[in-house]
Design a protein around this motif. Structure first.
Motif, PDB file in Angstrom:
ATOM      1  N   ARG A  13       0.877  -1.354   0.011  1.00  0.00           N
ATOM      2  CA  ARG A  13       0.000   0.078   0.075  1.00  0.00           C
ATOM      3  C   ARG A  13       1.054   1.153  -0.024  1.00  0.00           C
ATOM      4  NH1 ARG A  13      -4.511   0.173   4.563  1.00  0.00           N
ATOM      5  NH2 ARG A  13      -5.183  -1.836   3.262  1.00  0.00           N
ATOM      6  N   LYS A  14       2.162   1.095   0.701  1.00  0.00           N
ATOM      7  CA  LYS A  14       2.843   2.495   0.917  1.00  0.00           C
ATOM      8  C   LYS A  14       3.468   2.543  -0.621  1.00  0.00           C
ATOM      9  CE  LYS A  14       6.766   4.169   3.488  1.00  0.00           C
ATOM     10  NZ  LYS A  14       7.646   3.922   4.543  1.00  0.00           N
ATOM     11  N   LYS A  16       2.211   1.665  -3.415  1.00  0.00           N
ATOM     12  CA  LYS A  16       1.324   2.338  -4.311  1.00  0.00           C
ATOM     13  C   LYS A  16       0.902   3.776  -4.282  1.00  0.00           C
ATOM     14  CE  LYS A  16      -1.367  -1.902  -5.176  1.00  0.00           C
ATOM     15  NZ  LYS A  16      -2.755  -2.850  -4.763  1.00  0.00           N
ATOM     16  N   ARG A  17       0.850   4.199  -3.030  1.00  0.00           N
ATOM     17  CA  ARG A  17       0.701   5.518  -2.677  1.00  0.00           C
ATOM     18  C   ARG A  17       1.932   6.325  -2.985  1.00  0.00           C
ATOM     19  NH1 ARG A  17      -0.667   6.596   3.532  1.00  0.00           N
ATOM     20  NH2 ARG A  17      -2.453   5.057   2.875  1.00  0.00           N
ATOM     21  N   GLU A  20       1.655   6.868  -6.834  1.00  0.00           N
ATOM     22  CA  GLU A  20       0.720   7.491  -7.203  1.00  0.00           C
ATOM     23  C   GLU A  20       0.903   9.174  -7.074  1.00  0.00           C
ATOM     24  OE1 GLU A  20      -4.097   8.468  -6.182  1.00  0.00           O
ATOM     25  OE2 GLU A  20      -3.110   6.567  -5.530  1.00  0.00           O
ATOM     26  N   LYS A 108      -5.815  15.151  -5.196  1.00  0.00           N
ATOM     27  CA  LYS A 108      -5.837  13.943  -4.300  1.00  0.00           C
ATOM     28  C   LYS A 108      -7.417  13.769  -3.429  1.00  0.00           C
ATOM     29  CE  LYS A 108      -1.014  14.318  -3.718  1.00  0.00           C
ATOM     30  NZ  LYS A 108       0.159  14.572  -2.836  1.00  0.00           N
TER      31      LYS A 108
END
Length: 752
Positions: A13-14, A16-17, A20, A108
């Motif tokens: 998840r980190k 991916k963030r 992004e 965002k």
């Protein structure tokens, strides 16, 4: 055997963030540089778009941009306001949906940030279509989107609207939520989009749009798109546009309509319009056609009658009086059919994308050239071809063709073979005769068409006085021409209608009373003469009140049965909103409302509110005291008159007893009950006066004790019994013998 490639580990998840965030930073830098580049973009992937948006576009096979998208997308992605004008079917929807999604993605945006983008469309069908396109290209994003249109449950929308990031809506329902929904906040709005902006900004939505704009922040990006874009400085000023970029596709082009659209018009007399339309349907049974009419009632009449005549092709109808679920169902059904005819009003003229429409037939002329462009734009969309047919009356041809040519609309005149025209007048007459509902729909369709022509602004095109109303009513199958209040009738008809009815010789009566009545009333001229033996003694002249022409015309028309029923029915009268108002009249006879509001300036000019209040209270108290004094004097005078009246009566009775024979009064209640009643009334009045003047509790108790009197009183030396019943008086001579005593006893027994 060779070794296999190891599988990639899924990103955390980190990671991916971080990926992004890096993509967003790169997109921000590229979008700022767009204004510095003069190159022409062809495909979507050449623009600085996010990977999620590109995946959504690829899923619906959007790869190459149209002309309006090539010019508008770079400017909108750069953050500038855009005025976009392009031909119908040129892809304007993607030109504003892609910048909308990208703006919220780069910022965002989450559900906690509230409403970020707002898209306003003039019709519900267009809003539904935009929402479906947004769902298709934005399915990879985590943004929430909602559809807010009329005809749906408001309570469900109120529960969810505060959690939406993007709203696709119509003006009326959006304003309703702004006024009624708790928690609906637009203060953080980033982008406002008006699709079909010229329609939204015209007089029909002016008040609604002004109220919406007041609730939106001025620091936002605004995009306006339409096939016929507005350039009004007033419209652009109230939207708070900042240095907008005007992007027009068809300004430099030769024509304002698609090149693959063949446009024709024919001259058709008004009574033969439905004949031409039915003949066209019978000769094009394997086509998908959209037919435009001017009003909802015309659409329903044509649909109902043509369905009963079974032309051999599916028929549908779409208008604004239908429920929202029905309209969506018809929209989807016509979109999926290959061969069908859809009768519709201008509700289907803007923005709707019906696939593979072969013909667009405009039975009734559009109100202006812009409406024509929007109507005919339902066919020949994107790279498809199509044909348009316009039916014009002889009085509409010259002005309408000039208006279309001024808007760069290429249209050619064609002739129709009269032998190919099928007359349906007899069939319509038969339907109206057999079915009262069809007859009623025909009358409404006739009136609505005449009213639509009468209300059109361009009187050079629409001339209601030149329409053959009687023949048009016959062509609809109606037995007679319905009455039209707003069209002035000829002077000869009014003269015939207002001429007094002549009485035949057989209808005249020879009765003497009728002859005498005829002598009393003189119908000649404007005078009423009353004859007498000496000649014209009295002559009363009527006052000739001058009435306005419209009012005089209304009074000359005969009253309908429905109006008579409404006038005599209490229920219908109670439902009528136009009821009488209560008025009061001053000493000079001028009418006033019961409660009249004073102007604020006049009120403040009269003095401070506290001083005015004190003066009003003192004035009313003085008036009350004066009225109380008057009431007391009147009551006192009444008591005095009653006492004098009783004394005079008692004196008369005493004199009668002295002069006449001796009598004995035998009664459960003596004659002085009248005096007792007057005394009781006097006590009550004195009691009220004492309570008002003193208000003492002891005084009240003493007055109550004075009211109680003994049940027996003496009169002429004898006890007389009182009763609540009416007194009975028996007058007899004084008994002298035993027989007289027995006779008196029997009388007493019979009386009681």
């Amino acid at each position: 055997m060779g070794s296999r490639n190891p599988k990639r580990k899924p990103l955390s998840r980190k990671e991916k963030r971080e990926q992004e965030f890096n993509e967003i930073d790169n997109l921000e830098a590229k979008c700022e540089e767009l204004s510095l580049k003069d190159r022409e973009f062809v495909n979507f992937y050449e623009l600085p778009l996010s990977s999620k948006t590109l995946k959504g576009l690829n899923s619906v096979h959007y790869l190459e941009m149209t002309e309006i998208q090539r010019k508008a997308l770079p400017v909108a992605l750069n953050g500038r306001d855009v005025l976009g004008a392009a031909k119908t079917g040129s892809g304007k929807t993607l030109a504003f949906l892609i910048p909308l999604i990208e703006l919220l993605y780069r910022k965002k945006w989450t559900q906690f940030d509230g409403l970020g983008a707002l898209v306003i469309a003039p019709t519900r069908e267009l809003a539904v279509q935009i929402f479906e396109v947004l769902r298709a290209i934005g399915r990879q994003h985590s943004l929430s989107a909602g559809l807010v249109i009329g005809g749906k449950n408001v309570n469900i929308e109120q529960e969810r609207i505060s959690r939406m990031n993007i709203l696709i809506c119509t003006p009326g329902r959006l304003l309703q939520h702004m006024d009624q929904t708790v928690g609906f906040d637009c203060s953080n709005l980033q982008m406002l989009v008006l699709d079909e902006a010229d329609r939204i900004l015209d007089l029909g939505f002016e008040k609604t749009v002004n109220a919406i704009i007041e609730n939106l922040p001025k620091q936002r990006q605004t995009l306006l798109f339409s096939a016929t874009q507005t350039k009004s400085v007033k419209d652009l000023a109230r939207l708070s546009l900042k240095n907008p970029a005007y992007v027009a596709v068809h300004e430099k082009s030769e024509y304002s309509t698609p090149q693959r659209l063949a446009q024709h018009y024919i001259i058709c007399p008004l009574p033969q319009k439905l004949d031409y339309l039915f003949s066209f349907i019978k000769s094009h049974l394997k086509s998908k056609v959209l037919v435009f009419l001017s009003s909802c009632k015309q659409v329903r009449f044509v649909f109902e009658t043509f369905c009963k005549m079974h032309p051999g092709v599916p028929l549908l109808h779409l208008h604004g009086k239908q429920k929202q679920t029905k309209r969506v169902e018809i929209f989807n059904k016509f979109s999926n059919m290959k061969c069908a005819y859809l009768f519709a009003t201008d509700i289907a003229a803007r923005g709707l994308d019906f696939p593979a429409v072969d013909w667009v037939i405009q039975v009734d002329a559009p109100e202006d050239a812009e409406t024509y462009i929007h109507r005919v734009g339902r066919t020949a969309r994107y790279e498809a071809s199509g044909q348009g047919l316009l039916l014009l009356l002889p009085s509409e041809e010259e002005a309408m063709i000039d208006a279309l040519k001024a808007k760069k609309v290429p249209i050619e005149k064609i002739n129709v073979k009269s032998s190919k025209i099928i007359s349906i007048q007899n069939q319509l007459q038969s339907l109206c005769f057999r079915d009262p509902e069809i007859k009623y729909l025909g009358q409404k369709a006739f009136k609505s068409y005449m009213r639509s022509v009468y209300l059109q602004k361009n009187k050079l095109i629409f001339k209601v006085d030149e329409l053959p109303a009687e023949k048009y009513a016959e062509s609809l199958g109606l037995p007679g021409t319905p009455k039209i209040k707003f069209i002035k009738k000829s002077e000869t008809k009014n003269a015939i209608r207002q001429r007094p009815k002549q009485v035949s010789e057989s209808e005249r009566t020879t009765d003497e009373e009728d002859k005498h009545y005829q002598k009393l009333i003189d119908h000649e001229g404007d005078k009423i003469a009353i004859d007498s033996e000496d000649g014209d003694l009295l002559s009363l002249k009527r006052i000739d009140h001058e009435l306005p022409d419209e009012l005089e015309q209304k009074t000359s028309e005969p009253t309908s049965k429905r109006k008579l029923l409404k006038a005599t029915s209490k229920k219908l009268w109670a439902k009528d909103s136009k009821k009488g108002q209560k008025l009061i009249y001053d000493d000079e006879g001028n009418p006033h409302q019961v409660y009249e509001l004073q102007d604020e300036r006049e009120f403040l000019a009269a003095g401070a509110p506290v001083v005015q209040k004190q003066a009003f209270v003192e004035k009313e108290l003085t008036a009350m005291k004066n009225q109380d004094a008057i009431d007391k004097r009147i009551a006192k005078e009444k008591r005095r008159q009653k006492k004098l009246k009783y004394k005079a009566k008692l004196k008369a009775e005493m004199e009668a007893q002295e002069l006449g024979p001796k009598t004995v009064l035998i009664s459960p209640q003596s004659e002085d009950d009248e005096y007792q009643e007057s005394q009781e009334e006097a006590v009550q009045l004195d009691k009220l006066d004492d309570i008002k003047s003193y208000g003492n509790k002891r005084n009240i108790e003493s007055l109550q004790s004075d009211k109680a009197t003994s049940d027996q009183e003496e009169y002429d030396g004898k006890q007389v019994r009182k009763d609540n019943k009416r007194a009975k008086i028996l007058e007899v001579e004084e008994p002298e013998t035993l027989e007289d005593h027995e006779k008196l006893a029997l009388q007493l027994l019979n009386g009681f």
